[in-house]
Design a protein around this motif. Structure first.
Motif, PDB file in Angstrom:
ATOM      1  N   VAL A  93       0.831  -1.199   0.000  1.00 45.79           N
ATOM      2  CA  VAL A  93       0.000   0.000   0.000  1.00 45.79           C
ATOM      3  C   VAL A  93       0.870   1.256   0.000  1.00 45.79           C
ATOM      4  CG1 VAL A  93      -1.778   1.257   1.288  1.00 45.79           C
ATOM      5  CG2 VAL A  93      -1.825  -1.230   1.230  1.00 45.79           C
ATOM      6  N   SER A  94       2.097   1.166   0.500  1.00 44.03           N
ATOM      7  CA  SER A  94       2.969   2.333   0.667  1.00 44.03           C
ATOM      8  C   SER A  94       3.376   3.016  -0.617  1.00 44.03           C
ATOM      9  CB  SER A  94       4.237   1.936   1.421  1.00 44.03           C
ATOM     10  OG  SER A  94       3.929   1.562   2.731  1.00 44.03           O
ATOM     11  N   THR A  95       3.450   2.290  -1.714  1.00 43.10           N
ATOM     12  CA  THR A  95       3.906   2.917  -2.960  1.00 43.10           C
ATOM     13  C   THR A  95       2.852   3.805  -3.604  1.00 43.10           C
ATOM     14  OG1 THR A  95       3.287   0.957  -4.223  1.00 43.10           O
ATOM     15  CG2 THR A  95       5.566   1.096  -3.472  1.00 43.10           C
ATOM     16  N   SER A  96       1.569   3.500  -3.451  1.00 40.74           N
ATOM     17  CA  SER A  96       0.542   4.284  -4.139  1.00 40.74           C
ATOM     18  C   SER A  96       0.431   5.725  -3.650  1.00 40.74           C
ATOM     19  CB  SER A  96      -0.808   3.575  -4.093  1.00 40.74           C
ATOM     20  OG  SER A  96      -1.218   3.355  -2.777  1.00 40.74           O
ATOM     21  N   PRO A  97       0.485   6.034  -2.322  1.00 39.94           N
ATOM     22  CA  PRO A  97       0.420   7.445  -1.924  1.00 39.94           C
ATOM     23  C   PRO A  97       1.621   8.244  -2.414  1.00 39.94           C
ATOM     24  CG  PRO A  97      -0.033   6.038  -0.046  1.00 39.94           C
ATOM     25  CD  PRO A  97       0.441   5.157  -1.162  1.00 39.94           C
ATOM     26  N   VAL A  98       2.804   7.617  -2.452  1.00 38.86           N
ATOM     27  CA  VAL A  98       3.998   8.322  -2.909  1.00 38.86           C
ATOM     28  C   VAL A  98       3.920   8.557  -4.414  1.00 38.86           C
ATOM     29  CG1 VAL A  98       6.517   8.181  -3.099  1.00 38.86           C
ATOM     30  CG2 VAL A  98       5.385   7.390  -1.021  1.00 38.86           C
ATOM     31  N   ASP A  99       3.424   7.577  -5.150  1.00 40.24           N
ATOM     32  CA  ASP A  99       3.294   7.723  -6.606  1.00 40.24           C
ATOM     33  C   ASP A  99       2.279   8.788  -6.994  1.00 40.24           C
ATOM     34  OD1 ASP A  99       5.168   5.767  -7.035  1.00 40.24           O
ATOM     35  OD2 ASP A  99       3.707   4.177  -7.407  1.00 40.24           O
ATOM     36  N   GLY A 100       1.249   9.011  -6.177  1.00 44.53           N
ATOM     37  CA  GLY A 100       0.188   9.949  -6.515  1.00 44.53           C
ATOM     38  C   GLY A 100       0.369  11.345  -5.961  1.00 44.53           C
ATOM     39  N   GLN A 101       1.566  11.697  -5.535  1.00 40.69           N
ATOM     40  CA  GLN A 101       1.797  13.004  -4.921  1.00 40.69           C
ATOM     41  C   GLN A 101       1.736  14.141  -5.931  1.00 40.69           C
ATOM     42  OE1 GLN A 101       5.022  13.121  -1.766  1.00 40.69           O
ATOM     43  NE2 GLN A 101       5.648  11.428  -3.065  1.00 40.69           N
ATOM     44  N   VAL A 102       1.264  15.271  -5.443  1.00 37.01           N
ATOM     45  CA  VAL A 102       1.302  16.512  -6.217  1.00 37.01           C
ATOM     46  C   VAL A 102       1.616  17.641  -5.250  1.00 37.01           C
ATOM     47  CG1 VAL A 102      -0.341  15.747  -7.964  1.00 37.01           C
ATOM     48  CG2 VAL A 102      -1.178  16.881  -5.925  1.00 37.01           C
ATOM     49  N   GLY A 103       2.020  18.777  -5.777  1.00 43.85           N
ATOM     50  CA  GLY A 103       2.268  19.928  -4.923  1.00 43.85           C
ATOM     51  C   GLY A 103       3.747  20.247  -4.794  1.00 43.85           C
ATOM     52  N   GLU A 104       4.058  21.078  -3.791  1.00 40.52           N
ATOM     53  CA  GLU A 104       5.416  21.590  -3.632  1.00 40.52           C
ATOM     54  C   GLU A 104       6.369  20.633  -2.917  1.00 40.52           C
ATOM     55  OE1 GLU A 104       5.169  25.378  -1.735  1.00 40.52           O
ATOM     56  OE2 GLU A 104       3.668  26.117  -3.131  1.00 40.52           O
ATOM     57  N   GLU A 105       5.853  19.782  -2.027  1.00 38.30           N
ATOM     58  CA  GLU A 105       6.715  18.928  -1.213  1.00 38.30           C
ATOM     59  C   GLU A 105       6.611  17.461  -1.632  1.00 38.30           C
ATOM     60  OE1 GLU A 105       6.482  19.563   2.979  1.00 38.30           O
ATOM     61  OE2 GLU A 105       6.092  21.684   2.718  1.00 38.30           O
ATOM     62  N   ILE A 106       7.013  17.155  -2.848  1.00 45.68           N
ATOM     63  CA  ILE A 106       6.951  15.785  -3.362  1.00 45.68           C
ATOM     64  C   ILE A 106       8.127  14.991  -2.791  1.00 45.68           C
ATOM     65  CG2 ILE A 106       7.093  14.365  -5.434  1.00 45.68           C
ATOM     66  CD1 ILE A 106       5.643  16.602  -6.913  1.00 45.68           C
ATOM     67  N   GLN A 107       7.827  13.825  -2.215  1.00 47.39           N
ATOM     68  CA  GLN A 107       8.839  12.960  -1.624  1.00 47.39           C
ATOM     69  C   GLN A 107       9.253  11.877  -2.619  1.00 47.39           C
ATOM     70  OE1 GLN A 107      10.024  13.648   1.504  1.00 47.39           O
ATOM     71  NE2 GLN A 107       8.699  15.432   1.363  1.00 47.39           N
ATOM     72  N   ASN A 108      10.519  11.491  -2.567  1.00 47.08           N
ATOM     73  CA  ASN A 108      11.010  10.408  -3.409  1.00 47.08           C
ATOM     74  C   ASN A 108      10.639   9.065  -2.799  1.00 47.08           C
ATOM     75  OD1 ASN A 108      12.277  12.161  -5.225  1.00 47.08           O
ATOM     76  ND2 ASN A 108      14.112  12.267  -3.973  1.00 47.08           N
ATOM     77  N   LEU A 109      10.517   8.058  -3.644  1.00 40.55           N
ATOM     78  CA  LEU A 109      10.234   6.698  -3.195  1.00 40.55           C
ATOM     79  C   LEU A 109      11.497   6.114  -2.575  1.00 40.55           C
ATOM     80  CD1 LEU A 109       8.079   4.485  -3.121  1.00 40.55           C
ATOM     81  CD2 LEU A 109       8.920   3.710  -5.327  1.00 40.55           C
ATOM     82  N   ASP A 110      11.411   5.677  -1.329  1.00 45.77           N
ATOM     83  CA  ASP A 110      12.550   5.130  -0.596  1.00 45.77           C
ATOM     84  C   ASP A 110      12.511   3.604  -0.669  1.00 45.77           C
ATOM     85  OD1 ASP A 110      14.484   4.349   1.218  1.00 45.77           O
ATOM     86  OD2 ASP A 110      13.928   5.838   2.722  1.00 45.77           O
ATOM     87  N   GLU A 111      13.273   3.056  -1.595  1.00 43.32           N
ATOM     88  CA  GLU A 111      13.277   1.610  -1.821  1.00 43.32           C
ATOM     89  C   GLU A 111      13.775   0.844  -0.591  1.00 43.32           C
ATOM     90  OE1 GLU A 111      12.065   0.110  -4.466  1.00 43.32           O
ATOM     91  OE2 GLU A 111      11.735   1.858  -5.721  1.00 43.32           O
ATOM     92  N   ASP A 112      14.757   1.396   0.130  1.00 35.88           N
ATOM     93  CA  ASP A 112      15.262   0.725   1.339  1.00 35.88           C
ATOM     94  C   ASP A 112      14.183   0.646   2.418  1.00 35.88           C
ATOM     95  OD1 ASP A 112      17.781   0.341   0.243  1.00 35.88           O
ATOM     96  OD2 ASP A 112      18.552   2.251   1.028  1.00 35.88           O
ATOM     97  N   PHE A 113      13.382   1.695   2.545  1.00 33.92           N
ATOM     98  CA  PHE A 113      12.296   1.700   3.515  1.00 33.92           C
ATOM     99  C   PHE A 113      11.254   0.635   3.160  1.00 33.92           C
ATOM    100  CE2 PHE A 113       8.120   3.305   4.924  1.00 33.92           C
ATOM    101  CZ  PHE A 113       8.358   3.346   6.288  1.00 33.92           C
ATOM    102  N   LEU A 114      10.918   0.540   1.869  1.00 30.65           N
ATOM    103  CA  LEU A 114       9.947  -0.463   1.434  1.00 30.65           C
ATOM    104  C   LEU A 114      10.480  -1.878   1.659  1.00 30.65           C
ATOM    105  CD1 LEU A 114       8.612   1.161  -1.840  1.00 30.65           C
ATOM    106  CD2 LEU A 114       7.494   1.061   0.391  1.00 30.65           C
ATOM    107  N   LEU A 115      11.794  -2.082   1.464  1.00 32.16           N
ATOM    108  CA  LEU A 115      12.392  -3.386   1.731  1.00 32.16           C
ATOM    109  C   LEU A 115      12.297  -3.724   3.218  1.00 32.16           C
ATOM    110  CD1 LEU A 115      13.942  -5.842   0.678  1.00 32.16           C
ATOM    111  CD2 LEU A 115      16.061  -4.549   1.075  1.00 32.16           C
ATOM    112  N   ALA A 116      12.516  -2.728   4.080  1.00 35.49           N
ATOM    113  CA  ALA A 116      12.378  -2.950   5.528  1.00 35.49           C
ATOM    114  C   ALA A 116      10.941  -3.333   5.877  1.00 35.49           C
ATOM    115  CB  ALA A 116      12.791  -1.693   6.296  1.00 35.49           C
ATOM    116  N   LEU A 117       9.974  -2.696   5.240  1.00 33.33           N
ATOM    117  CA  LEU A 117       8.576  -3.042   5.472  1.00 33.33           C
ATOM    118  C   LEU A 117       8.275  -4.478   5.060  1.00 33.33           C
ATOM    119  CD1 LEU A 117       6.624   0.139   4.292  1.00 33.33           C
ATOM    120  CD2 LEU A 117       7.093  -0.579   6.618  1.00 33.33           C
ATOM    121  N   GLU A 118       8.868  -4.902   3.953  1.00 29.49           N
ATOM    122  CA  GLU A 118       8.651  -6.270   3.477  1.00 29.49           C
ATOM    123  C   GLU A 118       9.192  -7.304   4.460  1.00 29.49           C
ATOM    124  OE1 GLU A 118      10.259  -6.635  -0.450  1.00 29.49           O
ATOM    125  OE2 GLU A 118       8.934  -5.085  -1.255  1.00 29.49           O
ATOM    126  N   HIS A 119      10.206  -6.916   5.211  1.00 27.01           N
ATOM    127  CA  HIS A 119      10.807  -7.831   6.195  1.00 27.01           C
ATOM    128  C   HIS A 119      10.075  -7.775   7.536  1.00 27.01           C
ATOM    129  CE1 HIS A 119      14.117  -9.343   3.817  1.00 27.01           C
ATOM    130  NE2 HIS A 119      14.299  -8.110   3.359  1.00 27.01           N
TER     131      HIS A 119
END
Length: 74
Positions: free
Chosen positions: A39-65
């Motif tokens: 679920v974590s990738t969809s909010p990051v992919d759908g961002q708009v506005g001035e403060e767009i965050q990059n997708l943190d692959e290491d964070f997602l890997l930690a979540l998978e573990h």
């Protein structure tokens, strides 16, 4: 928008976020952190506005573990 905030259990159109404001000054922002990697990738992919965050692959890997809930402090 808080892309890593968890959806509210009772109302999925809301997220669990708070901001403690005293005399017009933000003292303590916080949220229940989303800890589901699928679920974590969809909010990051759908961002708009001035403060767009990059997708943190290491964070997602930690979540998978199996990262436990961090409450916005992780």
């Amino acid at each position: 928008m808080v892309p890593l905030a968890k959806q509210n259990v009772e109302n999925p159109t809301l997220v669990d976020v708070y901001e403690l404001i005293i005399n017009g000054q933000e003292i303590s922002p916080g949220y229940s952190e989303l800890n589901d990697p699928t679920v974590s990738t969809s909010p990051v992919d759908g961002q708009v506005g001035e403060e767009i965050q990059n997708l943190d692959e290491d964070f997602l890997l930690a979540l998978e573990h199996g990262m436990p809930p961090a409450g916005g402090i992780g």
